[in-house]
Design an enzyme around this catalytic site. Structure first.
Site, short mmCIF file in Angstrom:
data_model
loop_
_atom_site.label_atom_id
_atom_site.label_comp_id
_atom_site.label_asym_id
_atom_site.label_seq_id
_atom_site.Cartn_x
_atom_site.Cartn_y
_atom_site.Cartn_z
N GLU A 7 1.51 3.27 -12.61
CA GLU A 7 0.02 3.21 -12.52
C GLU A 7 -0.54 4.70 -13.04
O GLU A 7 0.04 5.57 -13.36
CB GLU A 7 -0.45 3.17 -11.14
CG GLU A 7 -0.19 4.25 -10.11
CD GLU A 7 -0.36 4.09 -8.71
OE1 GLU A 7 -0.26 2.93 -8.05
OE2 GLU A 7 -1.00 5.09 -8.24
N HIS A 41 -5.41 2.28 -6.26
CA HIS A 41 -4.73 3.27 -5.47
C HIS A 41 -5.91 3.95 -4.37
O HIS A 41 -6.18 4.95 -4.63
CB HIS A 41 -4.01 4.19 -5.94
CG HIS A 41 -2.95 4.84 -5.14
ND1 HIS A 41 -1.76 5.04 -5.78
CD2 HIS A 41 -2.84 5.34 -3.84
CE1 HIS A 41 -0.77 5.90 -4.81
NE2 HIS A 41 -1.71 6.05 -3.77
N ARG A 57 3.84 2.55 -2.66
CA ARG A 57 3.94 3.18 -3.86
C ARG A 57 4.35 2.23 -4.94
O ARG A 57 5.18 1.27 -4.44
CB ARG A 57 5.18 4.45 -3.92
CG ARG A 57 4.49 5.74 -3.29
CD ARG A 57 3.60 6.47 -4.17
NE ARG A 57 3.09 7.68 -3.87
CZ ARG A 57 2.13 7.99 -2.85
NH1 ARG A 57 1.66 7.00 -2.49
NH2 ARG A 57 2.00 9.16 -2.54
N ILE A 80 0.96 -1.32 -0.26
CA ILE A 80 -0.03 0.05 -0.01
C ILE A 80 0.88 1.16 0.05
O ILE A 80 0.40 2.29 0.30
CB ILE A 80 -0.90 0.14 1.35
CG1 ILE A 80 -0.23 -0.10 2.37
CG2 ILE A 80 -2.07 -1.12 0.81
CD1 ILE A 80 -1.21 0.30 3.73
C1 GLV Z 1 -1.55 8.25 -1.02
O1 GLV Z 1 -1.06 7.47 -1.73
C2 GLV Z 1 -1.02 9.48 -0.45
O2 GLV Z 1 0.28 9.40 -0.24
O3 GLV Z 1 -1.66 9.87 0.29
#
Ligand code: GLV
Length: 329
Positions: free
Chosen positions: A269, A287, A240, A238
């Site tokens: 992405e 995302h 990058r 979760i």
């Molecule tokens: C989402 O990926 C963020 O960095 O807020």
């Protein structure tokens, strides 16, 4: 006196635009039109501030074209779309949107872990395809979450939130690796033990990635790292895209060298590696880890409040390069 000009690069909540309009001459993008980089640079002419979302790259080349720019406020906690050094050199303040998304994002990380471990999307696709004819003892047997070893790579605020969920909610053994070790009180509050990266890879049943992306974390998880994981392990990203070598991961998932993966972020992405799209043992989401309306509103408000605080009083809430503040005339 005429108002300062501010650009909002993507569509956001109308109430946030209205708040900005109380202070600035705002150009927004309510239709959420995709702007090319050249269009973005064109729209930024004469702007003192820009509200970005993580998709707009602010680098030396762009800054050179925008001499009036004073602040870029990101509606994201991650800011790898900013070249902060170049911004500091040009006296442009950078702000991000931390804290307000921590618990929501940790919830999602845990949801993705559970969906992956318990094969929720794979089994749902099977059911929707009309393939479910009868019960069988090992149908979609997954791996346990409770009592398992939860590994976390990157133990910032979100990593700590995931650790607390695992330790207190699911009786997991929590281990982590981070650039720097947490203090004893924080480790105690998360019931988390510091280990080397090698130990983390070798012993985690579920490994969650929550580290920031930078040149040094590029492909932090590649073929060599995946080879150290247990064949029964699951990998959750979760953080990058680019932290995981998606091609190497797809090959490992195809050969069942690890059990599964849950991915909310991807290299390049919104394009997704085509091999990942064909594999059953990976849960894929676009995302959305911070995507609840209250949290997205709080993120948008924080980005707007950074613009207002800085441009009206010289006081941003969450500056990334505060040196710019002291260097101001
Ligand atoms: C989402 O990926 C963020 O960095 O807020």
């Amino acid at each position: 006196m005429s108002k300062l000009k501010v650009l909002v690069a993507r569509a956001v909540f109308p109430e946030v635009i209205a708040k900005l309009e109380q202070h600035f001459d705002v150009t927004s993008n309510p239709a959420d039109e995709p702007w090319s980089r050249a269009q973005l640079i064109g729209k930024m002419q004469g702007m003192t501030g820009v509200f970005t979302t993580g998709a707009e790259r602010i680098d030396k080349e762009l800054l050179a074209e925008c001499p009036q720019l004073k602040i870029c406020a990101n509606m994201a906690v991650g800011y790898n779309n900013f070249d902060v050094d170049a911004m500091t050199a040009q006296g442009v303040l950078a702000t991000n949107a931390p804290d307000v998304l921590t618990e929501t994002t940790a919830d999602f990380g845990f949801a993705l872990l559970m969906a992956t471990a318990r094969r929720m999307t794979e089994s749902e696709h099977y059911l929707r395809a009309g393939k479910w004819q009868r019960w069988s003892y090992d149908m979609f047997a997954g791996s346990d979450v409770h009592g398992a070893t939860l590994g976390i790579l990157g133990m910032g605020r979100i990593g700590q939130g995931i650790a607390r969920r695992g330790a207190y909610g699911f009786g997991m053994k929590v281990i982590y690796h981070n650039r720097s070790r947490l203090d004893a009180a924080t480790e105690g509050a998360c019931k988390a033990a510091y280990v080397s990266k090698e130990e983390l890879l070798k012993t985690s049943d579920h490994l969650v990635l929550v580290l920031p992306y930078s040149a040094s974390s590029h492909h932090a998880i590649g073929a060599a790292e995946i080879a150290q994981m247990k064949p029964s392990a699951n990998l959750i990203n979760i953080a990058r895209g680019g932290i995981v070598d998606d091609a190497a991961l797809a090959a490992a998932l195809r050969d069942r060298r690890i059990a599964g993966a849950g991915l909310d972020v991807f290299e390049g992405e919104p394009k997704v590696h085509p091999d990942l799209l064909t594999l059953p043992n990976v849960v894929l989401t676009p995302h959305i880890a911070s995507a609840t309306l209250p949290t997205r509103l709080a993120m948008a408000n924080l980005a707007a409040d950074n613009l207002i605080g800085f441009l009206t009083q010289g006081k941003p809430l969450t500056p990334l390069n505060p040196a710019v503040l002291t260097a101001r005339p």
